[in-house]
Design a protein around this motif. Structure first.
Motif, PDB file in Angstrom:
ATOM      1  N   LEU A  72       2.008   1.932  -3.673  1.00 35.07           N
ATOM      2  CA  LEU A  72       1.019   2.198  -4.725  1.00 35.07           C
ATOM      3  C   LEU A  72       1.044   3.626  -5.268  1.00 35.07           C
ATOM      4  CD1 LEU A  72      -2.161   0.215  -3.607  1.00 35.07           C
ATOM      5  CD2 LEU A  72      -0.895  -0.064  -5.736  1.00 35.07           C
TER       6      LEU A  72
ATOM      7  N   CYS B 294      -3.223  -6.928  -9.188  1.00 45.01           N
ATOM      8  CA  CYS B 294      -3.515  -5.487  -9.255  1.00 45.01           C
ATOM      9  C   CYS B 294      -4.514  -5.209 -10.364  1.00 45.01           C
ATOM     10  CB  CYS B 294      -2.233  -4.695  -9.527  1.00 45.01           C
ATOM     11  SG  CYS B 294      -0.974  -4.883  -8.272  1.00 45.01           S
TER      12      CYS B 294
ATOM     13  N   ASP C 126       0.816  -1.215   0.000  1.00 49.86           N
ATOM     14  CA  ASP C 126       0.000   0.000   0.000  1.00 49.86           C
ATOM     15  C   ASP C 126       0.850   1.266   0.000  1.00 49.86           C
ATOM     16  OD1 ASP C 126      -2.299  -1.502  -0.035  1.00 49.86           O
ATOM     17  OD2 ASP C 126      -2.563  -1.482   2.142  1.00 49.86           O
TER      18      ASP C 126
ATOM     19  N   HIS D 208      -6.221  -5.870  -6.250  1.00 50.56           N
ATOM     20  CA  HIS D 208      -7.523  -6.454  -6.566  1.00 50.56           C
ATOM     21  C   HIS D 208      -7.338  -7.953  -6.788  1.00 50.56           C
ATOM     22  CE1 HIS D 208     -11.618  -6.683  -8.202  1.00 50.56           C
ATOM     23  NE2 HIS D 208     -11.120  -7.445  -9.172  1.00 50.56           N
TER      24      HIS D 208
ATOM     25  N   GLN E 242      -4.951  -0.225  -8.042  1.00 52.85           N
ATOM     26  CA  GLN E 242      -5.313  -0.719  -6.715  1.00 52.85           C
ATOM     27  C   GLN E 242      -5.089  -2.223  -6.675  1.00 52.85           C
ATOM     28  OE1 GLN E 242      -9.533  -0.346  -5.928  1.00 52.85           O
ATOM     29  NE2 GLN E 242     -10.083  -0.793  -8.045  1.00 52.85           N
TER      30      GLN E 242
END
Length: 313
Positions: A258, A304, A255, A300, A298
């Motif tokens: 990102l 990603c 995170d 997922h 993001q």
């Protein structure tokens, strides 16, 4: 997703940027306050501390000058400090990018030189071996050509010199062409590649640039998806925007990393075996911005999701 971010050491000491900002702001403030205080002191001494209407008026004027100039000097100092810090960071980023590009240029050049010398010296003489060497040289030359093209495109974007020929573009054509061209690469890597569409919207844009955006995202996804994984390209409409989503199975991105994925030169951790100069996503962001769209990423599912949003025609 595989592109790395330089790690900055964290300590309790103030950073050079923060120290410069405080020092410069303080200096600017002191430079304004000292003359004002000196003027007030001089007026008081000359008047013999006799508070006449004239002295009161002079002190009032000095006070007003101080109230106006001190906040202005603080704002000016902070603005100059921010620009100074930004320039230093930009210069540092430029040097880092040059170092990365130099490394990426030297690697294929060294391979081409070694293979060329082997052919010249007769070390490789069998027709089959010569053909293999010729193919490898062509591949390395193609890699160099793509790298130079990326640098040229990035320089146009950052300089604001990118000129697009805009017309109606069917995203069905863009995505279909990219998926068809990328399928052999996906098959070679053992990755399943599929494309789905809820709708096939039409946007206002430039075919070559939009294809480059989607191609960069798809090739990135294939490169960082392990064998047996899947890459999915989805096209849909959300309100007044066309949406292109590229899902992969890269395992996700931390995170805290990102927000830096679209930075120039971003490659990811060495553990993911990064390749290239880290320019593809930066170029994609610049091209999407030129189309008045948005691009984001993001975590997922197993990997990603990169999402491009473009205004509908």
């Amino acid at each position: 997703m595989g592109r790395g971010l330089p790690v900055r050491p964290v300590s309790g000491r103030m950073s050079p940027g923060g120290l410069s900002r405080v020092s410069l702001t303080t200096a600017m403030t002191v430079m304004v306050i000292v003359p004002v205080v000196a003027t007030i002191g001089g007026v008081l001494v000359v008047s013999g501390f006799m508070f006449t209407p004239m002295l009161t008026a002079a002190l009032t004027v000095c006070g007003v000058v101080g109230v106006v100039t001190v906040p202005f000097s603080i704002m000016l100092g902070r603005a100059i400090a921010r620009r100074s810090v930004w320039e230093r960071e930009a210069e540092s980023a430029r040097r880092q990018l040059v170092a990365w590009i130099s490394h990426d240029l030297r690697t294929p050049l060294a391979g081409i030189r070694a293979m060329t010398e082997a052919l010249e010296d007769g070390v490789v003489s069998e027709p089959g071996e010569v053909a293999v060497y010729a193919k490898q040289i062509a591949q390395e030359a193609d890699h160099l050509s793509k790298l130079v093209d990326d640098l040229f495109q990035l320089s146009r974007i950052t300089a604001g010199a990118l000129k697009l020929t805009m017309h109606d573009v069917r995203l069905a054509d863009v995505v279909s062409d990219v998926v068809a061209a990328s399928r052999p690469v996906a098959q070679r890597e053992g990755v399943r590649l599929r494309a789905d569409a809820g709708e096939w919207p039409v946007v206002r844009g430039s075919d070559p640039e939009l294809m480059r955006v989607v191609r960069n995202l798809v090739s990135n996804a294939i490169r960082h998806t392990p064998e047996g994984g899947a890459v999915a390209v989805q096209v849909d409409v959300d309100g007044g925007e066309a949406v292109v989503r590229v899902d992969d199975a890269c395992g996700g991105i931390p995170d805290d990393v990102l927000p830096h994925v679209f930075d120039v030169g971003f490659r990811g951790s060495a553990a993911r075996n990064p390749t290239g100069a880290g320019l593809g996503l930066s170029i994609a962001r610049g091209l999407v911005d030129a189309h008045h769209g948005r691009i984001g990423v993001q975590n997922h599912g197993p990997g990603c999701r990169f999402e491009v949003r473009l205004p509908l025609r």
